[in-house]
Design a protein around this motif. Structure first.
Motif, mmCIF file in Angstrom:
data_model
loop_
_atom_site.group_PDB
_atom_site.id
_atom_site.type_symbol
_atom_site.label_atom_id
_atom_site.label_comp_id
_atom_site.label_asym_id
_atom_site.label_seq_id
_atom_site.Cartn_x
_atom_site.Cartn_y
_atom_site.Cartn_z
ATOM 1 N N HIS A 76 0.831 -1.222 -0.090
ATOM 2 C CA HIS A 76 0.132 0.186 0.010
ATOM 3 C C HIS A 76 0.404 1.259 0.053
ATOM 4 O O HIS A 76 2.030 1.489 0.686
ATOM 5 C CB HIS A 76 -1.515 -0.041 1.150
ATOM 6 N N TRP A 77 0.081 2.173 -0.160
ATOM 7 C CA TRP A 77 0.857 3.702 -0.419
ATOM 8 C C TRP A 77 0.238 4.233 0.302
ATOM 9 O O TRP A 77 -1.075 4.541 0.226
ATOM 10 C CB TRP A 77 1.259 4.361 -2.485
ATOM 11 N N ILE A 78 0.405 4.620 0.879
ATOM 12 C CA ILE A 78 -0.194 6.370 1.794
ATOM 13 C C ILE A 78 1.071 7.719 1.833
ATOM 14 O O ILE A 78 1.805 7.619 2.322
ATOM 15 C CB ILE A 78 -0.695 5.539 3.438
ATOM 16 N N ASN A 79 -0.441 8.539 1.766
ATOM 17 C CA ASN A 79 0.431 10.000 1.984
ATOM 18 C C ASN A 79 0.210 10.009 3.343
ATOM 19 O O ASN A 79 -1.075 10.647 4.426
ATOM 20 C CB ASN A 79 -0.707 11.007 1.227
ATOM 21 N N VAL A 80 1.455 10.358 4.337
ATOM 22 C CA VAL A 80 1.226 11.134 5.472
ATOM 23 C C VAL A 80 1.759 12.202 5.641
ATOM 24 O O VAL A 80 0.416 12.641 6.961
ATOM 25 C CB VAL A 80 1.822 10.039 6.568
ATOM 26 N N ASN A 81 1.707 13.079 5.193
ATOM 27 C CA ASN A 81 1.720 14.902 5.434
ATOM 28 C C ASN A 81 0.662 15.459 5.031
ATOM 29 O O ASN A 81 -0.028 15.598 3.797
ATOM 30 C CB ASN A 81 2.813 15.533 4.127
ATOM 31 N N THR A 82 -0.355 15.421 5.784
ATOM 32 C CA THR A 82 -1.307 16.722 6.044
ATOM 33 C C THR A 82 -1.859 17.006 5.660
ATOM 34 O O THR A 82 -2.685 17.987 4.623
ATOM 35 C CB THR A 82 -2.547 16.235 7.112
ATOM 36 N N LEU A 83 -0.241 17.887 5.014
ATOM 37 C CA LEU A 83 -0.542 19.231 4.180
ATOM 38 C C LEU A 83 -0.291 19.646 3.179
ATOM 39 O O LEU A 83 -1.276 19.974 2.311
ATOM 40 C CB LEU A 83 1.072 20.414 4.870
ATOM 41 N N ARG A 84 -0.259 17.891 2.790
ATOM 42 C CA ARG A 84 -0.075 17.876 0.709
ATOM 43 C C ARG A 84 -1.667 17.704 0.322
ATOM 44 O O ARG A 84 -1.872 17.954 -0.511
ATOM 45 C CB ARG A 84 0.877 16.716 0.544
ATOM 46 N N THR A 85 -2.168 16.956 1.677
ATOM 47 C CA THR A 85 -3.942 16.832 1.068
ATOM 48 C C THR A 85 -4.317 17.935 0.407
ATOM 49 O O THR A 85 -5.270 17.360 -0.388
ATOM 50 C CB THR A 85 -4.472 15.952 2.699
ATOM 51 N N ASN A 86 -4.301 18.883 1.556
ATOM 52 C CA ASN A 86 -5.178 19.331 0.657
ATOM 53 C C ASN A 86 -4.326 20.465 -0.334
ATOM 54 O O ASN A 86 -4.805 21.030 -1.134
ATOM 55 C CB ASN A 86 -5.076 21.351 1.678
ATOM 56 N N ALA A 87 -2.881 20.457 -0.547
ATOM 57 C CA ALA A 87 -2.635 20.977 -1.790
ATOM 58 C C ALA A 87 -2.893 20.110 -3.204
ATOM 59 O O ALA A 87 -3.448 20.766 -3.994
ATOM 60 C CB ALA A 87 -1.249 20.744 -1.880
ATOM 61 N N VAL A 88 -3.655 18.870 -2.708
ATOM 62 C CA VAL A 88 -3.999 17.740 -3.568
ATOM 63 C C VAL A 88 -5.709 18.132 -4.543
ATOM 64 O O VAL A 88 -5.762 17.827 -5.366
ATOM 65 C CB VAL A 88 -3.712 16.714 -3.581
ATOM 66 N N VAL A 89 -5.632 18.346 -3.326
ATOM 67 C CA VAL A 89 -7.532 19.340 -3.234
ATOM 68 C C VAL A 89 -7.808 20.475 -4.415
ATOM 69 O O VAL A 89 -8.956 20.605 -5.098
ATOM 70 C CB VAL A 89 -8.575 18.109 -2.046
ATOM 71 N N ARG A 90 -6.932 21.041 -4.047
ATOM 72 C CA ARG A 90 -6.989 22.287 -4.063
ATOM 73 C C ARG A 90 -6.455 21.685 -6.080
ATOM 74 O O ARG A 90 -7.359 22.578 -6.710
ATOM 75 C CB ARG A 90 -5.679 23.521 -3.966
ATOM 76 N N GLU A 91 -5.466 21.668 -5.692
ATOM 77 C CA GLU A 91 -5.179 21.486 -7.926
ATOM 78 C C GLU A 91 -6.495 20.846 -8.838
ATOM 79 O O GLU A 91 -6.638 20.860 -9.634
ATOM 80 C CB GLU A 91 -4.367 20.313 -7.537
ATOM 81 N N ALA A 92 -7.050 20.026 -7.725
ATOM 82 C CA ALA A 92 -8.474 19.302 -8.519
ATOM 83 C C ALA A 92 -9.525 20.226 -8.165
ATOM 84 O O ALA A 92 -10.087 20.182 -9.544
ATOM 85 C CB ALA A 92 -9.082 18.438 -7.496
#
Length: 234
Positions: A76-92
């Motif tokens: 499995h691959w897991i993003n653990v840096n929650t700061l990146r999550t918002n950046a990914v959602v913003r891009e979307a």
């Protein structure tokens, strides 16, 4: 979102004090790196797993390396840096990849709102449309083949649900966006066994007009991108 410069792999020794982890690099060097995730990180921080880290060129940082991705021995691959999550959602959002949230003209981040002095992750606006308030939650807890949120009791998350209920009552769009940042998760449910109050508030929020969405990201050490919607079961 692509990682630039490229991430580097290491083997996790242990995470401790919430914000720190010790790792061994591919070259055999032991490093202490920063962990931006304040949650329990259940299943995301198993000693012996491969982690991928970034390196900052800032001269003021005590720990220049940051834990970004976990690659588990189960594959499995897991993003653990929650700061990146918002950046990914913003891009979307900016690219129109989320049909339910497309058609808006402006996007603002970290806007103050609500009676409990909160900040909404994203505010979408357009002429002749009501404002759309979006709260983002990163989902990384996988148990018995199911994805759950939260992974620990979250009074902050409970507050955000109350704020969204108030926003919906005022006639605006209120959206809770579960961003699935674990490659093994195919559906999301509230973690009643962890935070029963949050689960109850989530059901109440939906009944009061809060929209609940979940989108899953494709993840690797090269980058991440929101790709597809997944089912939310309340």
């Amino acid at each position: 979102m692509e990682f630039s410069p490229a991430l580097r792999p290491a083997t996790l020794i242990a995470r401790y004090k919430r914000f720190l982890a010790d790792v061994v690099t591919a070259e055999g060097e032991t490093l202490t790196i920063h962990c931006a995730n304040t949650g329990a990180m259940t299943g995301c921080a198993t000693p012996g797993d491969t982690i991928w880290y970034s390196t900052s060129d800032s001269s003021t940082r005590k720990y220049p390396h940051s834990w970004e991705i976990t690659q588990t021995r189960e594959g499995h691959w897991i993003n653990v840096n929650t700061l990146r999550t918002n950046a990914v959602v913003r891009e979307a959002l900016e690219s129109g990849w989320i049909p339910e949230l497309s058609g808006y003209e402006t996007l603002k981040a970290e806007v103050k709102y609500g009676s409990e002095r909160s900040r909404i992750d994203f505010l979408l606006q357009a002429e002749e449309q009501v404002n759309c308030y979006i709260e983002v939650k990163s989902v990384t807890l996988l148990q018995q083949g199911k994805g759950y949120f939260p992974d620990a009791v979250t009074e902050r998350g409970q507050k955000h649900l109350r704020e969204l209920i108030s926003v919906a009552a005022e006639g605006h769009r209120a959206v809770l966006m579960f961003a699935v940042m674990h490659s093994g998760i195919e559906d999301v449910s509230p973690a009643r066994h962890i935070d029963g109050r949050y689960a109850a508030l989530l059901v109440q929020a939906q009944q009061h007009g809060v929209e609940v969405l979940a989108y899953k990201a494709s993840l690797s050490h090269l980058g991440m991108q929101l790709k597809s919607s997944v089912t939310v079961t309340l």
